[in-house]
Design a protein around this motif. Structure first.
Motif, mmCIF file in Angstrom:
data_model
loop_
_atom_site.group_PDB
_atom_site.id
_atom_site.type_symbol
_atom_site.label_atom_id
_atom_site.label_comp_id
_atom_site.label_asym_id
_atom_site.label_seq_id
_atom_site.Cartn_x
_atom_site.Cartn_y
_atom_site.Cartn_z
ATOM 1 N N SER A 41 -55.585 -39.777 -103.258
ATOM 2 C CA SER A 41 -57.036 -39.613 -103.286
ATOM 3 C C SER A 41 -57.435 -38.627 -104.373
ATOM 4 C CB SER A 41 -57.551 -39.105 -101.943
ATOM 5 O OG SER A 41 -57.160 -37.753 -101.742
ATOM 6 N N PHE A 42 -58.718 -38.650 -104.748
ATOM 7 C CA PHE A 42 -59.237 -37.705 -105.719
ATOM 8 C C PHE A 42 -59.167 -36.279 -105.162
ATOM 9 C CE2 PHE A 42 -62.671 -35.545 -108.109
ATOM 10 C CZ PHE A 42 -62.224 -35.804 -109.390
ATOM 11 N N ASN A 43 -59.341 -36.161 -103.850
ATOM 12 C CA ASN A 43 -59.235 -34.849 -103.203
ATOM 13 C C ASN A 43 -57.854 -34.242 -103.400
ATOM 14 O OD1 ASN A 43 -61.835 -34.582 -102.233
ATOM 15 N ND2 ASN A 43 -61.390 -35.534 -100.260
ATOM 16 N N SER A 44 -56.818 -35.084 -103.404
ATOM 17 C CA SER A 44 -55.454 -34.585 -103.580
ATOM 18 C C SER A 44 -55.272 -33.995 -104.973
ATOM 19 C CB SER A 44 -54.427 -35.698 -103.328
ATOM 20 O OG SER A 44 -54.542 -36.730 -104.288
ATOM 21 N N ILE A 45 -56.044 -34.514 -105.941
ATOM 22 C CA ILE A 45 -56.007 -33.950 -107.288
ATOM 23 C C ILE A 45 -56.689 -32.582 -107.290
ATOM 24 C CG2 ILE A 45 -56.754 -34.246 -109.679
ATOM 25 C CD1 ILE A 45 -56.708 -37.268 -109.236
ATOM 26 N N ILE A 46 -57.856 -32.505 -106.658
ATOM 27 C CA ILE A 46 -58.616 -31.253 -106.601
ATOM 28 C C ILE A 46 -57.800 -30.144 -105.943
ATOM 29 C CG2 ILE A 46 -60.645 -30.133 -105.600
ATOM 30 C CD1 ILE A 46 -62.115 -32.790 -105.908
ATOM 31 N N LEU A 157 -56.387 -42.512 -111.503
ATOM 32 C CA LEU A 157 -57.753 -42.896 -111.850
ATOM 33 C C LEU A 157 -57.812 -44.225 -112.601
ATOM 34 C CD1 LEU A 157 -59.121 -39.421 -113.047
ATOM 35 C CD2 LEU A 157 -59.531 -40.528 -110.840
ATOM 36 N N ASP A 158 -56.771 -44.509 -113.370
ATOM 37 C CA ASP A 158 -56.733 -45.727 -114.187
ATOM 38 C C ASP A 158 -56.291 -46.912 -113.320
ATOM 39 O OD1 ASP A 158 -56.553 -47.621 -116.176
ATOM 40 O OD2 ASP A 158 -54.709 -46.821 -117.043
ATOM 41 N N LYS A 159 -57.230 -47.453 -112.552
ATOM 42 C CA LYS A 159 -56.901 -48.475 -111.558
ATOM 43 C C LYS A 159 -56.344 -49.765 -112.160
ATOM 44 C CE LYS A 159 -58.408 -45.866 -108.196
ATOM 45 N NZ LYS A 159 -57.451 -45.235 -107.254
ATOM 46 N N ASN A 160 -56.855 -50.160 -113.317
ATOM 47 C CA ASN A 160 -56.385 -51.427 -113.897
ATOM 48 C C ASN A 160 -55.241 -51.239 -114.892
ATOM 49 O OD1 ASN A 160 -57.635 -50.384 -116.148
ATOM 50 N ND2 ASN A 160 -59.045 -52.101 -116.441
ATOM 51 N N ALA A 173 -62.435 -44.079 -107.423
ATOM 52 C CA ALA A 173 -61.513 -43.013 -107.029
ATOM 53 C C ALA A 173 -62.200 -41.980 -106.145
ATOM 54 C CB ALA A 173 -60.927 -42.341 -108.269
ATOM 55 N N VAL A 174 -63.422 -41.580 -106.531
ATOM 56 C CA VAL A 174 -64.152 -40.586 -105.755
ATOM 57 C C VAL A 174 -64.595 -41.164 -104.412
ATOM 58 C CG1 VAL A 174 -66.184 -39.105 -105.695
ATOM 59 C CG2 VAL A 174 -64.913 -39.362 -107.824
ATOM 60 N N THR A 175 -65.017 -42.420 -104.417
ATOM 61 C CA THR A 175 -65.453 -43.071 -103.180
ATOM 62 C C THR A 175 -64.312 -43.158 -102.174
ATOM 63 O OG1 THR A 175 -67.090 -44.403 -104.370
ATOM 64 C CG2 THR A 175 -66.430 -45.168 -102.192
ATOM 65 N N GLU A 176 -63.128 -43.469 -102.657
ATOM 66 C CA GLU A 176 -61.959 -43.585 -101.789
ATOM 67 C C GLU A 176 -61.624 -42.265 -101.122
ATOM 68 O OE1 GLU A 176 -58.949 -44.996 -104.407
ATOM 69 O OE2 GLU A 176 -59.495 -47.103 -104.194
ATOM 70 N N GLY A 178 -63.693 -40.271 -99.824
ATOM 71 C CA GLY A 178 -64.568 -40.057 -98.682
ATOM 72 C C GLY A 178 -65.526 -38.910 -98.844
ATOM 73 N N GLU A 179 -65.751 -38.440 -100.104
ATOM 74 C CA GLU A 179 -66.685 -37.346 -100.336
ATOM 75 C C GLU A 179 -68.122 -37.814 -100.147
ATOM 76 O OE1 GLU A 179 -66.254 -35.058 -103.863
ATOM 77 O OE2 GLU A 179 -64.098 -35.352 -103.963
ATOM 78 N N GLY A 180 -69.005 -36.894 -99.779
ATOM 79 C CA GLY A 180 -70.416 -37.217 -99.685
ATOM 80 C C GLY A 180 -71.020 -37.290 -101.071
ATOM 81 N N SER A 181 -72.145 -38.007 -101.196
ATOM 82 C CA SER A 181 -72.821 -38.158 -102.481
ATOM 83 C C SER A 181 -71.845 -38.612 -103.559
ATOM 84 C CB SER A 181 -73.476 -36.831 -102.901
ATOM 85 O OG SER A 181 -74.354 -36.361 -101.919
ATOM 86 N N THR A 182 -71.020 -39.597 -103.218
ATOM 87 C CA THR A 182 -69.953 -40.032 -104.116
ATOM 88 C C THR A 182 -70.442 -40.489 -105.475
ATOM 89 O OG1 THR A 182 -70.047 -42.224 -103.097
ATOM 90 C CG2 THR A 182 -68.417 -40.674 -102.242
ATOM 91 N N GLY A 183 -71.554 -41.211 -105.498
ATOM 92 C CA GLY A 183 -72.039 -41.721 -106.774
ATOM 93 C C GLY A 183 -72.374 -40.611 -107.739
ATOM 94 N N ARG A 184 -73.102 -39.592 -107.268
ATOM 95 C CA ARG A 184 -73.503 -38.471 -108.118
ATOM 96 C C ARG A 184 -72.283 -37.691 -108.606
ATOM 97 N NH1 ARG A 184 -76.301 -36.119 -104.759
ATOM 98 N NH2 ARG A 184 -75.073 -34.270 -104.257
ATOM 99 N N ILE A 185 -71.345 -37.457 -107.693
ATOM 100 C CA ILE A 185 -70.134 -36.710 -108.054
ATOM 101 C C ILE A 185 -69.332 -37.464 -109.106
ATOM 102 C CG2 ILE A 185 -67.901 -35.882 -107.203
ATOM 103 C CD1 ILE A 185 -69.296 -35.397 -104.499
ATOM 104 N N ALA A 186 -69.159 -38.765 -108.891
ATOM 105 C CA ALA A 186 -68.372 -39.578 -109.816
ATOM 106 C C ALA A 186 -68.995 -39.599 -111.207
ATOM 107 C CB ALA A 186 -68.245 -41.001 -109.277
ATOM 108 N N ILE A 187 -70.328 -39.771 -111.264
ATOM 109 C CA ILE A 187 -71.010 -39.819 -112.546
ATOM 110 C C ILE A 187 -70.887 -38.482 -113.275
ATOM 111 C CG2 ILE A 187 -73.281 -39.971 -113.641
ATOM 112 C CD1 ILE A 187 -74.022 -42.050 -111.517
ATOM 113 N N LYS A 188 -71.053 -37.389 -112.541
ATOM 114 C CA LYS A 188 -70.948 -36.057 -113.154
ATOM 115 C C LYS A 188 -69.552 -35.827 -113.718
ATOM 116 C CE LYS A 188 -71.894 -31.149 -112.257
ATOM 117 N NZ LYS A 188 -70.664 -30.636 -112.854
ATOM 118 N N ARG A 189 -68.526 -36.143 -112.926
ATOM 119 C CA ARG A 189 -67.148 -35.951 -113.383
ATOM 120 C C ARG A 189 -66.848 -36.834 -114.585
ATOM 121 N NH1 ARG A 189 -65.442 -31.104 -111.766
ATOM 122 N NH2 ARG A 189 -65.088 -30.920 -109.537
ATOM 123 N N PHE A 190 -67.338 -38.068 -114.535
ATOM 124 C CA PHE A 190 -67.069 -38.988 -115.636
ATOM 125 C C PHE A 190 -67.727 -38.508 -116.921
ATOM 126 C CE2 PHE A 190 -67.772 -42.686 -118.314
ATOM 127 C CZ PHE A 190 -66.510 -43.262 -118.327
#
Length: 229
Positions: A41-46, A157-160, A173-176, A178-190
């Motif tokens: 998970s992305f959390n495991s990276i954090i 992160l490189d799923k394909n 990756a962020v959605t998987e 289970g974080e809240g506000s996943t879309g905002r977090i993912a866009i910011k990180r990207f």
């Protein structure tokens, strides 16, 4: 920040590396991706940030050793001497490409965070037994696990497994996780990773973003800001 030629019209469009170095990074990452990743998970990276931060900061002694004039940067000649001491065999063209790719400010000198990125790129590109032996002789084994974690994180992160991370892959990756506000977090990180704003992130861009996430180089940036004021 390296670069890709044009934006794809669809998810299946081919992405072409702009430089030889980027092509080598993509090829090496694709080989590594075939081995899979232990991260779940992305959390495991954090959760690995503090340990990675400590390990990277321990690179400071290596950086200072090769910064012969103690001006806070490693210039082209110092880098060549560094490679010679570490017994890393690169051609003149490869050394030039690495230096140009990691000298983000284009001031003909690599700062500490840029040097860390370069070492990790070397780790990825020179994964043969000879290179590993050279790292070991210079006391680099302590960094190998950290560099491998960074490679592993990118593979996650490189799923394909095409050697790049897209906005949709980051969101997945962020959605998987289970974080809240996943879309905002993912866009910011990207957006923090996609420095050239071409919609895809290569390993070099990922590394520079990661060093900032871990706080490496922040003090230098603050000091520069104070000097300019």
């Amino acid at each position: 920040m390296g670069g890709i030629v044009g934006k794809p019209e669809s998810a299946t469009s081919a992405w072409m590396p702009e430089t030889k170095l980027e092509a080598k990074m993509v090829e090496a990452m694709q080989r590594r991706a075939a081995e899979g990743t232990a991260l779940k998970s992305f959390n495991s990276i954090i959760l690995k940030f503090p340990k990675i931060d400590d390990s990277l900061r321990n690179c400071k002694a290596i950086f200072e050793k090769f910064d012969e004039d103690s001006n806070g940067t490693i210039d082209h000649e110092e880098l060549k001497k560094c490679f010679h001491k570490l017994e890393i065999k690169f051609t003149e063209e490869e050394i030039n490409d690495l230096f140009e790719a990691c000298d983000i400010n284009k001031d003909m000198g690599m700062k500490f965070n840029e040097f860390i990125v370069l070492l990790c790129l070397v780790y990825l590109l020179k994964d043969d037994p000879t290179a590993l032996h050279a790292k070991s002789r210079m006391g680099m084994p302590k960094l190998e696990a950290t560099f491998e974690t960074l490679v592993d994180a990118f593979v996650f992160l490189d799923k394909n497994k095409d050697g790049y991370v897209s906005r949709s892959e980051m969101t997945q990756a962020v959605t998987e996780s289970g974080e809240g506000s996943t879309g905002r977090i993912a866009i910011k990180r990207f957006e923090e990773m996609d420095w050239d704003k071409n919609g895809m992130v290569n390993f070099k861009e990922f590394l520079f973003a990661f060093t900032r996430w871990c706080g490496v180089g922040e003090n230098e940036d603050e000091e520069e800001g104070e000097e300019k004021n």
